[in-house]
Design a protein around this motif. Structure first.
Motif, PDB file in Angstrom:
ATOM      1  N   GLY A  82     -33.531 -21.427  34.369  1.00  0.00           N
ATOM      2  CA  GLY A  82     -34.952 -21.557  34.648  1.00  0.00           C
ATOM      3  C   GLY A  82     -35.431 -22.969  34.434  1.00  0.00           C
ATOM      4  O   GLY A  82     -34.678 -23.845  34.002  1.00  0.00           O
ATOM      5  N   SER A  83     -36.730 -23.194  34.714  1.00  0.00           N
ATOM      6  CA  SER A  83     -37.213 -24.564  34.743  1.00  0.00           C
ATOM      7  C   SER A  83     -38.124 -24.917  33.568  1.00  0.00           C
ATOM      8  O   SER A  83     -38.959 -25.799  33.664  1.00  0.00           O
ATOM      9  CB  SER A  83     -37.906 -24.832  36.079  1.00  0.00           C
ATOM     10  N   ARG A 112     -34.521 -29.062  34.056  1.00  0.00           N
ATOM     11  CA  ARG A 112     -35.544 -28.463  34.915  1.00  0.00           C
ATOM     12  C   ARG A 112     -35.507 -29.099  36.300  1.00  0.00           C
ATOM     13  O   ARG A 112     -34.543 -29.777  36.638  1.00  0.00           O
ATOM     14  CB  ARG A 112     -36.915 -28.584  34.261  1.00  0.00           C
ATOM     15  N   HIS A 114     -35.932 -31.152  39.943  1.00  0.00           N
ATOM     16  CA  HIS A 114     -35.648 -32.550  40.284  1.00  0.00           C
ATOM     17  C   HIS A 114     -36.843 -33.480  40.073  1.00  0.00           C
ATOM     18  O   HIS A 114     -36.674 -34.636  39.743  1.00  0.00           O
ATOM     19  CB  HIS A 114     -35.180 -32.651  41.747  1.00  0.00           C
ATOM     20  N   ASP A 120     -37.745 -37.300  32.418  1.00  0.00           N
ATOM     21  CA  ASP A 120     -36.943 -36.802  31.301  1.00  0.00           C
ATOM     22  C   ASP A 120     -35.916 -37.820  30.812  1.00  0.00           C
ATOM     23  O   ASP A 120     -35.649 -37.910  29.618  1.00  0.00           O
ATOM     24  CB  ASP A 120     -36.271 -35.477  31.692  1.00  0.00           C
ATOM     25  N   CYS A 138     -27.981 -40.834  38.200  1.00  0.00           N
ATOM     26  CA  CYS A 138     -28.242 -39.556  38.862  1.00  0.00           C
ATOM     27  C   CYS A 138     -29.696 -39.127  38.776  1.00  0.00           C
ATOM     28  O   CYS A 138     -30.005 -37.934  38.903  1.00  0.00           O
ATOM     29  CB  CYS A 138     -27.342 -38.488  38.279  1.00  0.00           C
ATOM     30  N   ILE A 171     -35.547 -38.319  42.156  1.00  0.00           N
ATOM     31  CA  ILE A 171     -34.583 -37.904  43.169  1.00  0.00           C
ATOM     32  C   ILE A 171     -35.370 -37.654  44.461  1.00  0.00           C
ATOM     33  O   ILE A 171     -36.392 -36.980  44.446  1.00  0.00           O
ATOM     34  CB  ILE A 171     -33.853 -36.621  42.722  1.00  0.00           C
ATOM     35  N   VAL A 214     -23.331 -33.181  48.681  1.00  0.00           N
ATOM     36  CA  VAL A 214     -24.550 -33.891  48.276  1.00  0.00           C
ATOM     37  C   VAL A 214     -24.904 -33.567  46.820  1.00  0.00           C
ATOM     38  O   VAL A 214     -25.359 -34.434  46.082  1.00  0.00           O
ATOM     39  CB  VAL A 214     -25.773 -33.624  49.204  1.00  0.00           C
ATOM     40  N   CYS A 215     -24.673 -32.349  46.397  1.00  0.00           N
ATOM     41  CA  CYS A 215     -24.971 -31.965  45.008  1.00  0.00           C
ATOM     42  C   CYS A 215     -23.901 -32.518  44.061  1.00  0.00           C
ATOM     43  O   CYS A 215     -24.190 -32.879  42.918  1.00  0.00           O
ATOM     44  CB  CYS A 215     -25.035 -30.451  44.853  1.00  0.00           C
ATOM     45  N   CYS A 218     -23.991 -35.657  41.650  1.00  0.00           N
ATOM     46  CA  CYS A 218     -24.634 -35.680  40.328  1.00  0.00           C
ATOM     47  C   CYS A 218     -24.249 -34.503  39.421  1.00  0.00           C
ATOM     48  O   CYS A 218     -24.155 -34.673  38.212  1.00  0.00           O
ATOM     49  CB  CYS A 218     -26.146 -35.685  40.483  1.00  0.00           C
ATOM     50  N   HIS A 219     -24.063 -33.312  39.989  1.00  0.00           N
ATOM     51  CA  HIS A 219     -23.824 -32.128  39.147  1.00  0.00           C
ATOM     52  C   HIS A 219     -22.348 -31.995  38.789  1.00  0.00           C
ATOM     53  O   HIS A 219     -21.667 -31.052  39.193  1.00  0.00           O
ATOM     54  CB  HIS A 219     -24.342 -30.874  39.846  1.00  0.00           C
ATOM     55  N   ILE A 308     -35.481 -26.544  45.021  1.00  0.00           N
ATOM     56  CA  ILE A 308     -34.191 -26.239  44.403  1.00  0.00           C
ATOM     57  C   ILE A 308     -34.441 -25.673  43.003  1.00  0.00           C
ATOM     58  O   ILE A 308     -35.106 -26.316  42.185  1.00  0.00           O
ATOM     59  CB  ILE A 308     -33.331 -27.523  44.304  1.00  0.00           C
TER      60      ILE A 308
HETATM   61  C1  HEC Z   1     -29.275 -37.777  42.402  1.00  0.00           C
HETATM   62  C2  HEC Z   1     -28.693 -36.772  41.553  1.00  0.00           C
HETATM   63  C3  HEC Z   1     -28.840 -35.317  41.929  1.00  0.00           C
HETATM   64  C4  HEC Z   1     -28.541 -34.721  43.128  1.00  0.00           C
HETATM   65  C5  HEC Z   1     -28.045 -35.388  44.391  1.00  0.00           C
HETATM   66  C6  HEC Z   1     -28.767 -33.310  42.953  1.00  0.00           C
HETATM   67  N1  HEC Z   1     -29.217 -33.067  41.676  1.00  0.00           N
HETATM   68 FE1  HEC Z   1     -29.818 -31.278  40.950  1.00  0.00          FE
HETATM   69  N2  HEC Z   1     -30.466 -32.147  39.224  1.00  0.00           N
HETATM   70  C7  HEC Z   1     -30.279 -33.474  38.911  1.00  0.00           C
HETATM   71  C8  HEC Z   1     -30.874 -33.746  37.620  1.00  0.00           C
HETATM   72  C9  HEC Z   1     -30.847 -35.074  36.894  1.00  0.00           C
HETATM   73  C10 HEC Z   1     -31.453 -32.528  37.181  1.00  0.00           C
HETATM   74  C11 HEC Z   1     -32.205 -32.283  35.870  1.00  0.00           C
HETATM   75  C12 HEC Z   1     -33.614 -32.806  35.939  1.00  0.00           C
HETATM   76  C13 HEC Z   1     -34.359 -32.701  34.603  1.00  0.00           C
HETATM   77  O1  HEC Z   1     -34.102 -31.787  33.826  1.00  0.00           O
HETATM   78  O2  HEC Z   1     -35.221 -33.562  34.338  1.00  0.00           O
HETATM   79  C14 HEC Z   1     -31.179 -31.542  38.214  1.00  0.00           C
HETATM   80  C15 HEC Z   1     -31.588 -30.216  38.164  1.00  0.00           C
HETATM   81  C16 HEC Z   1     -31.161 -29.237  39.077  1.00  0.00           C
HETATM   82  C17 HEC Z   1     -31.419 -27.819  38.956  1.00  0.00           C
HETATM   83  C18 HEC Z   1     -32.258 -27.141  37.887  1.00  0.00           C
HETATM   84  C19 HEC Z   1     -33.589 -26.753  38.448  1.00  0.00           C
HETATM   85  C20 HEC Z   1     -34.457 -25.976  37.513  1.00  0.00           C
HETATM   86  O3  HEC Z   1     -35.592 -25.660  37.907  1.00  0.00           O
HETATM   87  O4  HEC Z   1     -34.017 -25.670  36.397  1.00  0.00           O
HETATM   88  C21 HEC Z   1     -30.776 -27.207  40.004  1.00  0.00           C
HETATM   89  C22 HEC Z   1     -30.731 -25.714  40.297  1.00  0.00           C
HETATM   90  C23 HEC Z   1     -30.143 -28.240  40.776  1.00  0.00           C
HETATM   91  N3  HEC Z   1     -30.413 -29.469  40.207  1.00  0.00           N
HETATM   92  C24 HEC Z   1     -29.369 -28.009  41.907  1.00  0.00           C
HETATM   93  C25 HEC Z   1     -28.983 -29.016  42.805  1.00  0.00           C
HETATM   94  C26 HEC Z   1     -28.404 -28.765  44.101  1.00  0.00           C
HETATM   95  C27 HEC Z   1     -28.103 -27.398  44.658  1.00  0.00           C
HETATM   96  C28 HEC Z   1     -28.181 -29.982  44.674  1.00  0.00           C
HETATM   97  C29 HEC Z   1     -27.631 -30.284  46.055  1.00  0.00           C
HETATM   98  C30 HEC Z   1     -28.351 -29.704  47.169  1.00  0.00           C
HETATM   99  C31 HEC Z   1     -28.621 -30.994  43.730  1.00  0.00           C
HETATM  100  N4  HEC Z   1     -29.109 -30.365  42.613  1.00  0.00           N
HETATM  101  C32 HEC Z   1     -28.533 -32.368  43.936  1.00  0.00           C
HETATM  102  C33 HEC Z   1     -29.641 -34.428  39.689  1.00  0.00           C
HETATM  103  C34 HEC Z   1     -29.265 -34.255  41.020  1.00  0.00           C
END
Ligand code: HEC
Ligand code: HEC
Ligand code: HEC
Ligand code: HEC
Length: 431
Positions: A82-83, A112, A114, A120, A138, A171, A214-215, A218-219, A308
């Motif tokens: 969750g966020s 949480r 993006h 953060d 990232c 992002i 694409v994800c 960073c993930h 997302i």
């Molecule tokens: C540029 C880096 C980057 C990319 C590319 C990226 N993410 Fe993230 N993502 C992050 C970061 C950093 C966080 C945490 C943000 C925070 O907590 O402040 C995050 C958080 C999330 C979350 C948590 C959302 C929530 O509400 O809790 C999800 C789900 C997620 N990403 C899925 C994805 C998916 C699926 C993709 C590809 C389509 C993707 N991300 C691409 C960096 C990235």
């Protein structure tokens, strides 16, 4: 001897065949282009190649932009995700002991949406004046601009306080899209380089692969290599935790020395891409985007949902396109997997804490570093496996069987570590 007439017919036959193949290929090409055109609508107001402001892109694509903005929303926690960015150290106080001597024992929040990435990273207590700029990699699409301007090496070598701390864009569209065609694109050097070392050329990726690549920028699990703090993904031997450990062993890497046990530790960081890649969905060709950015209908249009978030908040679109089970059934399946993983994870934490305490007792009783080496090595092996699961954000859902295997091994190594330390205690006591 062959009849010259036969030869002539053979030639005509080959020429016709060649022409047919050529025409077919051309048709396929046109068809694919058409499909692509349908997939990625035209950019009416041109967007610059390094445009970091999502608003500018959004003028072309109001539906995608609207849902993109919703990543700011806090719908509260799910059971494990969750966020809501609550403090994990309060909810799970054992983390303070597990990360003793490392900044994660001071501040460790649930992640949480993006929208919040840039806020953060600036606010976490884990960042200070000595933090390398690599940390911003990232969190912002401005990274892509500065990497080009400064060069990759210099970008990482700089200090966060001098570069990343001044960013104001999070992002954005630039992180996933090519502004001319809107096709998906990966630009972050660490991902491209890590895939290259595995023999994969990301410029040749299929659309399906791009929907996870694409994800995967960073993930993932990563580390800062050498004095230049060069962002590196430890994937040369494969994506499983065992391959990643083997990579780190060869390189002789540690993030910190555990304050209580003295073991050389590795902190794992959100290995979603790696974990997903060992699961049934990846094997069945289901991408991150299928579950986290499912299509939704807006009038007569089919639009990719850019909000997302946890699929548990959107089971209808995220799962029911493929699974004909009811929402309760689907939520129940996720819960069953996550509950089993959580129960086993807590057992591994308890085993690791027992190992830490046993090593400390042996040390206090006079055991030398040389004598403690084996128990410490086993502590490291156990905890990097536990952390591979704990830092991953799906509580095992992305790959249930691999995750339980990882935790099983974590428990085994932790108890072996405890045994090694306790054996030492007996020897020390006898001396
Ligand atoms: C540029 C880096 C980057 C990319 C590319 C990226 N993410 Fe993230 N993502 C992050 C970061 C950093 C966080 C945490 C943000 C925070 O907590 O402040 C995050 C958080 C999330 C979350 C948590 C959302 C929530 O509400 O809790 C999800 C789900 C997620 N990403 C899925 C994805 C998916 C699926 C993709 C590809 C389509 C993707 N991300 C691409 C960096 C990235
Ligand atoms: C088959 C569907 C599916 C696929 C494919 C999938 N996920 Fe997930 N993901 C989930 C579910 C279910 C959760 C658990 C959500 C929860 O506990 O609230 C989750 C959780 C997450 C979270 C944490 C979300 C939160 O609310 O804290 C992140 C981040 C994430 N996934 C990223 C990814 C990435 C990156 C990929 C691809 C490499 C991926 N996921 C592939 C279904 C999927
Ligand atoms: C984290 C990665 C990511 C970010 C950030 C992102 N997109 Fe997307 N976008 C995707 C993915 C994945 C698709 C699906 C493409 C596919 O299946 O080939 C997509 C599809 C699209 C499409 C094609 C039509 C559709 O809805 O499927 C448009 C237009 C689009 N995005 C616009 C935007 C805009 C505008 C922004 C910024 C406000 C943005 N995107 C930010 C990942 C992203
Ligand atoms: C794009 C299609 C697709 C989407 C979206 C999708 N799945 Fe699946 N899922 C599959 C396929 C294919 C399998 C493998 C089935 C098989 O081989 O028998 C599978 C398997 C599963 C399994 C069985 C896992 C196991 O260990 O055998 C569960 C549970 C599951 N999915 C839940 C979900 C949930 C929950 C979501 C939404 C968050 C989801 N799926 C989204 C296609 C999908």
């Amino acid at each position: 001897m062959a009849n010259p007439l036969n030869k002539k017919y053979l030639l005509i036959f080959f020429i016709t065949a060649l022409a047919t193949v050529g025409a077919t290929l051309l048709l396929i090409n046109i068809f694919e282009k058409k499909q692509e055109a349908n997939l990625y609508p035209s950019v009416f107001k041109p967007v610059g190649d390094k445009e970091t402001d999502p608003k500018v892109w959004g003028e072309n694509f109001p539906f995608e932009y609207d849902s993109f903005l919703k990543t700011e929303t806090n719908e509260g926690p799910t059971q494990f995700g969750g966020s809501d960015n609550y403090q994990k150290l309060e909810k799970y106080p054992q983390l303070i002991k597990l990360f003793a001597g490392y900044p994660f024992s001071k501040d460790y929040r649930e992640e949480r949406g993006h929208y919040w990435a840039i806020t953060d990273v600036k606010n976490t207590l884990r960042v200070n004046d000595k933090t390398p700029n690599t940390c911003i990699s990232c969190k912002s699409s401005q990274v892509l601009v500065d990497v080009e301007k400064m060069g990759t090496e210099n970008f990482y070598k700089a200090m966060f306080k001098d570069v990343g701390a001044h960013y104001d864009k999070g992002i954005g569209c630039l992180d996933c899209h090519d502004p001319k065609t809107m096709a998906l694109r990966v630009q972050r050097p660490a991902f491209i380089e890590a895939m290259q070392r595995r023999g994969i050329d990301v410029t040749k990726a299929t659309r399906e692969q791009m929907r996870s690549y694409v994800c995967g920028q960073c993930h993932v699990e990563y580390y800062f290599k050498g004095d230049g703090k060069y962002l590196t993904f430890p994937w040369d031997k494969g994506l499983s935790v065992d391959s990643i450990e083997a990579y780190y062993e060869e390189y002789g890497f540690k993030d910190w020395d555990h304050e209580t046990s003295g073991a050389p530790m590795i902190k794992m960081q959100h290995p979603e891409f790696e974990t997903w890649s060992t699961g049934i969905h990846a094997k069945s060709g289901v991408s991150c985007v299928d579950c986290h950015m499912p299509y939704e209908r807006v009038g007569s249009l089919k639009v990719t949902n850019h909000w997302i978030k946890s699929p548990l908040r959107n089971i209808n679109n995220a799962c029911q396109t493929c699974h004909k089970w009811s929402e309760e059934e689907l939520a129940g399946r996720v819960k069953t997997i996550q509950d089993r993983v959580y129960e086993t994870m807590v057992k591994s934490e308890n085993a690791i804490l027992d190992a830490i305490n046993a090593i400390k007792a042996a040390k206090d009783a006079g055991a030398t570093d040389e004598q403690l080496k084996e128990a410490r090595k086993l502590h490291r092996r156990a905890q990097l496996r536990w952390d591979f699961v704990a830092a991953e954000n799906s509580m095992g859902f992305h790959s249930p069987q691999e995750t339980l295997k990882t935790l099983g091994n974590a428990i085994d190594y932790a108890r072996l570590s405890q045994l090694a330390a306790e054996k030492l205690m007996k020897n020390v006591a006898v001396k």
